[in-house]
Design a protein around this motif. Sequence first.
Motif, PDB file in Angstrom:
ATOM      1  N   UNK A  96       1.316  -0.740   0.147  1.00 35.72           N
ATOM      2  CA  UNK A  96      -0.044  -0.174  -0.106  1.00 35.72           C
ATOM      3  C   UNK A  96       0.727   1.378   0.035  1.00 35.72           C
ATOM      4  N   UNK A  97       0.252   2.423   0.484  1.00 30.70           N
ATOM      5  CA  UNK A  97       0.718   3.601   0.408  1.00 30.70           C
ATOM      6  C   UNK A  97       2.207   3.827   1.250  1.00 30.70           C
ATOM      7  N   UNK A  98       1.931   2.692   2.273  1.00 26.90           N
ATOM      8  CA  UNK A  98       2.575   3.442   3.835  1.00 26.90           C
ATOM      9  C   UNK A  98       3.420   2.132   3.742  1.00 26.90           C
ATOM     10  N   UNK A  99       3.806   0.919   2.251  1.00 25.63           N
ATOM     11  CA  UNK A  99       4.674  -0.403   2.054  1.00 25.63           C
ATOM     12  C   UNK A  99       4.573  -0.969   2.692  1.00 25.63           C
TER      13      UNK A  99
END
Length: 202
Positions: free
Chosen positions: A154-157
């Motif tokens: 996701x966008x946070x890895x």
Amino acid sequence: MKFITLFARSLVIAGLALVLTGCLDEEQQWNAKEIDGMLPDLEFTLTRSDGETVTAEEYQGQVRLMFFGFTNCPDVCPATLSKLTRAIKAMPADLQDDVTPLFVSVDPKRDTPERLGEYVNFFYDRTVGLTADEPTLRKLAKRYRTTFGYDEPDERGNYNVSHSAAIYVFDGQGNARLLLRSDLPTDQITEDLVQLARQARS
């Protein structure tokens, strides 16, 4: 009269044979799925949570429970570790040390040996945390006819890892003996482990 006596004796002998046969069959019954001869013996070279490289021979003589997972697993892994801990601790005290769970992390990017050690020790101090590089892990998974995969981050890895929930049970000689399902009741797991541990001592 002689015929009646002989007939009665035959019935008694037949009855005893049935009882003995029933006892033998009962001794060979398992709650988990039997996999004798269906999978290869336990064999691996992995990195333990203390950073040491270990092989399956390190735990020879132990009943070993091997399953794949990762420390960020939200449900299956913690539930499995908790259930196995309860099952082992329900065994007779003198047999508990004869069983060793092997938790193989298939997420080496995030599961460092230190993190892995903290994770498994939270559940049970005899659980061994193991991991390796991805090619080694894939080879091991293939050996036991399973696989694993990584979802897109996701966008946070953050990402999830798909893996089997099966638990492979090996006897003291490293032979594949049982496959534990995730829905198998804890007391039935305990029964199977007790039987295997006693066999390992005989």
